[in-house]
Design an enzyme around this catalytic site. Structure first.
Site, PDB file in Angstrom:
ATOM      1  CG  ASN A  46      46.503  19.143 -35.899  1.00 17.35           C
ATOM      2  OD1 ASN A  46      46.126  18.345 -36.727  1.00 17.35           O
ATOM      3  ND2 ASN A  46      45.277  19.102 -34.858  1.00 17.35           N
TER       4      ASN A  46
ATOM      5  CG  HIS B 188      36.653  23.683 -38.178  1.00 16.88           C
ATOM      6  ND1 HIS B 188      35.790  24.527 -37.668  1.00 16.88           N
ATOM      7  CD2 HIS B 188      37.450  22.387 -38.630  1.00 16.88           C
ATOM      8  CE1 HIS B 188      37.139  24.592 -36.944  1.00 16.88           C
ATOM      9  NE2 HIS B 188      37.832  23.613 -37.288  1.00 16.88           N
TER      10      HIS B 188
ATOM     11  CG  ASN C  34      37.120  22.293 -31.362  1.00 13.21           C
ATOM     12  OD1 ASN C  34      36.206  23.275 -32.277  1.00 13.21           O
ATOM     13  ND2 ASN C  34      38.082  22.530 -30.696  1.00 13.21           N
TER      14      ASN C  34
ATOM     15  CG  ASP D 217      37.964  18.712 -38.772  1.00 14.25           C
ATOM     16  OD1 ASP D 217      39.201  18.750 -39.138  1.00 14.25           O
ATOM     17  OD2 ASP D 217      37.310  19.491 -37.048  1.00 14.25           O
TER      18      ASP D 217
HETATM   19  N1  LIG Z   1      38.440  19.009 -34.987  1.00 16.11           N
HETATM   20  C1  LIG Z   1      38.510  17.868 -34.326  1.00 16.11           C
HETATM   21  O1  LIG Z   1      37.411  17.701 -33.266  1.00 16.11           O
HETATM   22  N2  LIG Z   1      39.500  17.780 -33.747  1.00 16.11           N
HETATM   23  C2  LIG Z   1      40.879  17.985 -34.358  1.00 16.11           C
HETATM   24  C3  LIG Z   1      41.453  19.671 -33.851  1.00 16.11           C
HETATM   25  C4  LIG Z   1      40.749  20.845 -33.381  1.00 16.11           C
HETATM   26  O2  LIG Z   1      40.282  20.713 -32.317  1.00 16.11           O
HETATM   27  O3  LIG Z   1      39.740  21.662 -34.233  1.00 16.11           O
HETATM   28  C5  LIG Z   1      42.018  17.058 -34.328  1.00 16.11           C
HETATM   29  O4  LIG Z   1      43.005  17.561 -34.893  1.00 16.11           O
HETATM   30  O5  LIG Z   1      41.829  16.108 -33.780  1.00 16.11           O
END
Ligand SMILES: NC(=O)N[C@@H](CC(=O)O)C(=O)O
Length: 429
Positions: free
Chosen positions: A91, A231, A277, A304
């Site tokens: 991303n 996750h 998330n 993550d």
């Molecule tokens: N894990 C997260 O809270 N954020 C992730 C992407 C996502 O939203 O999963 C990000 O790239 O910031």
């Protein structure tokens, strides 16, 4: 001349303390009283020797968000956390959805030279969820992509998910699914439950994760192709995974350190540092995730690591970005959640943070137990020197750690990538 080190008195997994000689990129000798013969001696008394950690889920933000992180800064953070390989999520901007962009990220990793950077390819063009990306070209590229994900978004279209699984089967690929049913989570801010009602924040129901996992383990079994669940955050997801694995379905799963330690009650502060998330869940969920990691239902810990600049985190809850940094704190958080609680020994940690992730991601040269002849991808960890987390003291360009002011039980002392020290005495080299 290549670097060479004698790790004196290191504690290999399950064994008695021994000396470990690292030379020419490999483990050259292990045993009592190995002579140094010109090697730099590292005092490893009381330290745990682990295979270099492997992260299946890192956001390095390059290209496009170099204000938050770069491959260089993110990989320094990774080495300080004991990692020798990280898988970079797609991303970015542009998304890593072509052979050209995955090769760019791969080369940036090689140039930084700190730890191996394995790009994850996007499943769909622009991660938009409508059209399959050029998966085969990414697999055939110099980066040899084997893992694909639209992480940050779910591949919610069942037909696209099925086609992606069918496609990657030809080259032993795997689809890493961000399991989030989009309609059930529109505008979602935190775990759905009594607390979200009290706080007035829209809920992210457990079923939004569980419904996608249930669908995708069935699809993976139907197609006979590998799915990996990113996750995992709920007790219900664990039950579905346990069922799928009991039937021999080709599914693996990861859990983040923060979902092993933190719970939703932290959100009552309305501090967006806890906005992530999938969201932080309940104590029962945390207990189920720990048990699942211990019994192998969940295969791996993945960070993550999601760096965000100050302006995206230090604002009101609704406007804040989701995500937490995690590379530098993962191992001590896992120690606290899993080792100090008696749920895992260090060999178990090595499996879940190195051996099994390397296998899932098909990362050759990583995830080897430290033995003579194996590539010297190694981490030396001190489990008994607690430290207090200071967000300013990070190699990441971002400071959004949820552990600020918390005391964690141990720290990485040294990391070696193919025999070269990337961290010594807790400092980047
Ligand atoms: N894990 C997260 O809270 N954020 C992730 C992407 C996502 O939203 O999963 C990000 O790239 O910031």
């Amino acid at each position: 001349m290549s670097e060479s080190y004698l790790l004196r008195g290191a504690k290999p997994l399950g064994g008695e303390p021994a000396d470990v000689l690292v030379r020419d990129g490999a483990v050259a000798a292990i045993g009592p009283k190995v002579p140094a013969k010109g090697a730099e001696v590292v005092d490893a008394d009381g330290l745990v020797l682990l295979p270099g950690l492997v992260d299946l889920h890192t956001h390095l933000r390059e290209p496009g968000r170099e204000d938050a992180e770069t491959v260089e800064s993110g990989t320094v953070a990774a080495t300080l956390g004991g990692y020798t390989a990280v898988c970079a999520m797609p991303n970015t901007d542009p998304a890593t959805d072509t052979a050209g962009v995955v090769e760019q990220v791969y080369r940036l990793g090689q140039e930084a030279g700190r730890c191996d950077v394995q790009p994850i390819g996007a499943v769909t063009v622009g991660r938009a969820g409508t059209q399959l990306a050029e998966l085969g070209a990414m697999a055939d590229s110099a980066a040899q992509v084997r893992m694909f994900s639209d992480d940050g978004d779910c591949v919610s279209d069942a037909v696209l998910m099925r086609r992606a699984l069918e496609y990657v089967k030809a080259f032993d690929g795997v689809i890493a699914q961000h399991a989030q049913e989009p309609r059930l989570t529109e505008g979602a801010q935190m775990n759905e439950g009594a607390l979200s009602g009290v706080l007035g924040l829209r809920g992210w129901p457990a079923v939004a994760e569980e419904a996608i996992i249930a669908r995708d383990v069935l699809l993976a079994a139907h197609v006979g192709s590998r799915v990996h669940i990113c996750h995992v955050s709920t007790a219900g997801s664990v039950e579905i995974l346990r069922w799928a694995k009991s039937r021999g379905y080709p599914v693996t799963a990861e859990v983040t350190p923060h979902h092993l330690l933190l719970t939703e009650d932290l959100v009552a502060s309305y501090d967006p540092i806890y906005k992530v998330n999938p969201p932080l869940r309940s104590e029962d969920d945390v207990a189920a995730l720990r048990a699942a990691l211990a019994d192998g239902t969940i295969d791996a810990v993945a960070t993550d690591h999601a760096p965000h600049p100050v302006e995206d985190k230090e604002c009101e809850w609704l406007a804040a970005a989701m995500g937490m940094t995690g590379l530098e704190t993962a191992l001590p958080v896992v120690q606290q959640a899993m080792v100090d609680t008696g749920l895992l020994d260090w060999a178990g940690v090595a499996d879940r943070m190195s051996v099994w992730p390397a296998r899932i991601g098909r990362l050759a040269g990583h995830g080897h137990a430290p033995e003579v002849g194996a590539p010297a991808n190694l981490t030396l960890y001190d489990p008994s020197t607690p430290w207090t987390v200071d967000p300013a003291d990070t190699a990441s360009r971002s400071r959004n750690t949820p552990y600020a002011g918390r005391t964690l039980p141990g720290r990485v002392v040294a990391t070696f990538l193919r025999g070269r020290a990337t961290v010594l005495s807790g400092k980047p080299q």
